[in-house]
Scaffold this motif. Structure first.
Motif, PDB file in Angstrom:
ATOM      1  N   HIS A   1      -7.092  13.566   8.625  1.00 46.76           N
ATOM      2  CA  HIS A   1      -7.285  12.589   7.362  1.00 46.76           C
ATOM      3  C   HIS A   1      -6.275  11.572   7.168  1.00 46.76           C
ATOM      4  O   HIS A   1      -5.114  11.891   7.546  1.00 46.76           O
ATOM      5  N   THR A   2      -6.531  10.375   6.559  1.00 44.43           N
ATOM      6  CA  THR A   2      -5.434   9.700   6.351  1.00 44.43           C
ATOM      7  C   THR A   2      -4.444   9.912   5.581  1.00 44.43           C
ATOM      8  O   THR A   2      -3.333   9.449   5.734  1.00 44.43           O
ATOM      9  N   VAL A   3      -4.558  10.979   4.680  1.00 45.97           N
ATOM     10  CA  VAL A   3      -3.638  11.285   3.656  1.00 45.97           C
ATOM     11  C   VAL A   3      -2.433  12.335   4.548  1.00 45.97           C
ATOM     12  O   VAL A   3      -1.495  12.655   4.468  1.00 45.97           O
ATOM     13  N   CYS A   4      -3.045  12.665   6.138  1.00 40.11           N
ATOM     14  CA  CYS A   4      -1.984  13.334   6.820  1.00 40.11           C
ATOM     15  C   CYS A   4      -1.073  12.661   7.497  1.00 40.11           C
ATOM     16  O   CYS A   4      -0.801  12.743   8.824  1.00 40.11           O
ATOM     17  N   SER A   5      -0.168  11.800   6.903  1.00 41.56           N
ATOM     18  CA  SER A   5       0.943  11.108   7.422  1.00 41.56           C
ATOM     19  C   SER A   5       1.942  11.222   6.429  1.00 41.56           C
ATOM     20  O   SER A   5       1.579  11.162   5.014  1.00 41.56           O
TER      21      SER A   5
ATOM     22  N   TYR B   1      -7.060   3.963   9.770  1.00 40.43           N
ATOM     23  CA  TYR B   1      -7.452   4.412   8.612  1.00 40.43           C
ATOM     24  C   TYR B   1      -8.754   3.291   8.442  1.00 40.43           C
ATOM     25  O   TYR B   1      -8.580   2.003   9.096  1.00 40.43           O
ATOM     26  N   SER B   2      -9.566   3.400   7.803  1.00 39.33           N
ATOM     27  CA  SER B   2     -10.554   2.361   7.118  1.00 39.33           C
ATOM     28  C   SER B   2     -10.500   2.288   5.828  1.00 39.33           C
ATOM     29  O   SER B   2     -10.839   3.177   5.126  1.00 39.33           O
ATOM     30  N   HIS B   3     -10.362   1.014   5.318  1.00 35.36           N
ATOM     31  CA  HIS B   3     -10.611   0.568   4.181  1.00 35.36           C
ATOM     32  C   HIS B   3     -11.940  -0.059   3.985  1.00 35.36           C
ATOM     33  O   HIS B   3     -12.661  -0.739   4.957  1.00 35.36           O
ATOM     34  N   ARG B   4     -12.492   0.449   2.593  1.00 33.12           N
ATOM     35  CA  ARG B   4     -14.012  -0.055   2.331  1.00 33.12           C
ATOM     36  C   ARG B   4     -14.085  -1.858   2.216  1.00 33.12           C
ATOM     37  O   ARG B   4     -13.111  -1.986   1.124  1.00 33.12           O
TER      38      ARG B   4
ATOM     39  N   SER C   1       0.977  -1.089   0.059  1.00 34.14           N
ATOM     40  CA  SER C   1      -0.063  -0.131   0.140  1.00 34.14           C
ATOM     41  C   SER C   1       1.040   1.161   0.108  1.00 34.14           C
ATOM     42  O   SER C   1       2.069   1.361   0.660  1.00 34.14           O
ATOM     43  N   ALA C   2       0.552   2.341  -0.573  1.00 36.56           N
ATOM     44  CA  ALA C   2       1.047   3.534  -0.799  1.00 36.56           C
ATOM     45  C   ALA C   2       2.486   3.275  -1.506  1.00 36.56           C
ATOM     46  O   ALA C   2       3.276   4.449  -1.468  1.00 36.56           O
ATOM     47  N   THR C   3       2.854   2.388  -2.301  1.00 33.10           N
ATOM     48  CA  THR C   3       4.061   2.397  -2.960  1.00 33.10           C
ATOM     49  C   THR C   3       3.511   2.959  -4.193  1.00 33.10           C
ATOM     50  O   THR C   3       2.720   2.359  -4.876  1.00 33.10           O
TER      51      THR C   3
ATOM     52  N   ALA D   1      -6.141   3.409  -3.718  1.00 31.99           N
ATOM     53  CA  ALA D   1      -6.544   5.013  -3.886  1.00 31.99           C
ATOM     54  C   ALA D   1      -6.717   5.516  -2.315  1.00 31.99           C
ATOM     55  O   ALA D   1      -6.653   6.845  -2.661  1.00 31.99           O
ATOM     56  N   LEU D   2      -7.063   5.002  -1.466  1.00 26.75           N
ATOM     57  CA  LEU D   2      -7.212   5.637  -0.105  1.00 26.75           C
ATOM     58  C   LEU D   2      -6.076   6.435   0.278  1.00 26.75           C
ATOM     59  O   LEU D   2      -6.583   7.635   0.724  1.00 26.75           O
TER      60      LEU D   2
END
Ligand SMILES: Nc1ncnc2c1ncn2[C@@H]1O[C@H](COP(=O)(O)OP(=O)(O)O)[C@@H](O)[C@H]1O
Ligand SMILES: O=C(CO)[C@H](O)[C@H](O)COP(=O)(O)O
Length: 488
Positions: free
Chosen positions: A180-184, A333-336, A141-143, A231-232
């Motif tokens: 928010h999840t992106v704030c990392s 964070y939460s994945h759907r 994830s996030a690669t 894309a989360l």
């Protein structure tokens, strides 16, 4: 058939870039000789358990007309495939370690992943390849890859899953909602902003893809397609099923891929690959997911309160919850997952720290001598390098693996127990933040094979812990490929 690639996991050195990162650093071993012996461990599996009534009498071979579904998992330390039928029976599985491709002293990860993809396709027995109806891939994830939107070729080295770009954090925090999840620093959006602010002349031709997206593009040829799990961390909202306005209004939103549900058919396998490898003309390629979600899917846990801990190179936790939780202060964070949420996060602790110190064989031998009912007095925070994502989001957290006892058994016991304490802290945090209470934990990843560790974790978590029936993320990716065909 045996062929494997000698694994010299390179340390992708950070250069030109303010982002700090690291891939699992190599076990203490002689420097790479550059010699690669290509070898893949292939297992042709007779179906497990009772043979389904309708199964052909020829034992293990697919019935005439039976179709198969291929999942590929691109994890941290290597890649695997699983080939299943519509009952979920495994007909073949295999794995490859990433070959070392160096250019100017740096690891060329995109080239290594691409080579591994086609090696694994070639490792699938040809008589089974022609039965494959669909393919899906999960990646770390996030690669993140920034590619040329015309050619798909990388414009920059990939940003790896555990890489942090704190330089971009102020900009990201100024546009995103609080926590928010992106704030990392390790979010995909921070990597994108860090690249964008790097003043690269190729901006107007650039496109962002995640590792799984790019590998799938190599197979289907349609650039710019992702899934709502991958894309989360760039900011996609899986509940709105769109990118939020605060992101779409940014100049770099033009780089964002389109997003579909995981396991959605994108198109057919490219003709040149299809004919080279002998895949059928109707072989579909489906959107993928991330490695820890694929591991959750493989475990087939369907009730809220069930959780999967992936004990791979990293410790990734997924708890099935009816409530969505997000809090970047703790890396949560939460994945759907359809109409529910996979709440959790990914720590930088995990097997990669073990692999720096012990071989898998030593882990097995030393673990046999551990009494899992006895608590270790050692209090470590096992990390490969500075920086933690979850359950403490602290880019400056230092590894703690001292004092080191004389006994290797006691040292390993201390590390296993300390990782279990981090796992317990993570589940308690999810409960405090309002997620569905966990009532059972299944284990995926390489650590699932350690029964002593499982017992230590049961004691520390105070919960039933067991190995998932299927512990490989590749099996979860294969279930996505199956879904892509049967839910059209
Ligand atoms: N017996 C064991 N006990 C604990 N950990 C183990 C054992 N065998 C392997 N591992 C760990 O499993 C990890 C590899 O798991 P895997 O799921 O393949 O990782 P990834 O997919 O993240 O690359 C390694 O870091 C290794 O240290
Ligand atoms: O640690 C990782 C690599 O193995 C990833 O971070 C892991 O995939 C967790 O991310 P996500 O929860 O988005 O799947």
């Amino acid at each position: 058939m045996l062929a494997s690639v000698h694994h010299h996991p390179a340390f992708a050195s950070s250069f030109l870039f303010p982002c700090s990162h690291g891939y699992p650093s190599p076990r203490r071993q002689s420097p790479p000789t550059g010699l690669h012996l290509n070898r893949a461990l292939i297992k042709l599996r007779r179906p497990r358990g009772p043979r389904p009534m309708t199964f052909g009498s020829n034992g293990g071979e697919p019935e005439v007309g039976e179709r198969l579904y291929l999942g590929l998992d691109f994890g941290t330390s290597g890649a695997r495939f699983a080939l299943i039928d519509k009952r979920g029976i495994i007909h073949a599985e295999g794995k490859r370690e990433y070959p070392l491709f160096m250019s100017e002293e740096k690891m060329d990860w995109a080239r290594s992943w691409k080579a591994t993809l086609f090696s694994l396709l070639g490792d699938i027995p040809s008589h089974l390849r022609k039965l494959i109806a669909s393919i899906s891939i999960d990646g770390t994830s996030a690669t993140t890859l920034i590619v040329d939107s015309n050619t798909g070729e990388p414009l920059w080295r990939p940003f790896l899953y555990n890489e942090s770009c704190p330089d971009a954090l102020p900009t990201v925090k100024s546009i995103a909602p609080p926590n928010h999840t992106v704030c990392s620093g390790s979010s995909t959006l921070c990597k994108l902003v860090s690249w964008w602010e790097n003043d690269d002349p190729n901006k107007k031709y650039a496109l962002l893809l995640h590792q799984a997206d790019w590998l799938l593009w190599l197979l289907h040829g349609k650039l710019g397609v992702s899934d709502y799990n991958n894309a989360l961390k760039v900011g996609y909202d899986p509940e709105l099923e769109s990118y939020p306005p605060w992101l779409l209004s940014q100049p770099y939103s033009q780089l964002l891929p389109s997003v579909g549900a995981p396991g959605t058919s994108i198109g057919h396998l490219k003709e040149d690959i299809r004919s080279d490898f002998g895949f059928p003309s109707d072989c579909a390629v489906c959107t993928g997911t991330t490695d820890s979600i694929a591991a959750f899917l493989a475990a087939r846990a369907t009730q809220p309160g069930k959780a999967v801990t992936s004990l791979g190179s990293t410790l990734a936790i997924k708890l099935l919850s009816t409530t969505r939780i997000e809090d970047a202060r703790f890396g949560v964070y939460s994945h759907r997952l359809d109409d529910k949420w996979l709440v959790g996060g990914a720590s930088n602790t995990g097997g990669a720290v073990l692999r720096q110190i012990f071989t898998d064989q030593q882990l097995e031998k030393l673990s046999e001598q551990i009494d899992p009912m006895e608590a270790s007095p050692l209090d470590y925070y096992p990390l490969q390098s500075v920086g933690e994502r979850f359950p403490v989001a602290d880019p400056n957290m230092a590894p703690r693996l001292h004092p080191r006892p004389e006994s290797e058994v006691e040292f390993l016991h201390g590390i296993l127990e300390s990782i279990a304490r981090i796992e317990a802290k993570a589940y308690n945090l999810l409960k405090e933040l309002g997620a569905t209470q966990v009532d059972e934990v299944f284990t995926a990843g390489g650590g699932a094979r350690n029964e002593k560790w499982t017992k230590i974790r049961e004691r520390v978590l105070g919960l039933p812990v067991s190995s998932a029936i299927q512990t490989e993320a590749a099996y979860g990716a294969a279930l996505l490929a199956l879904r892509g065909i049967h839910e059209k």
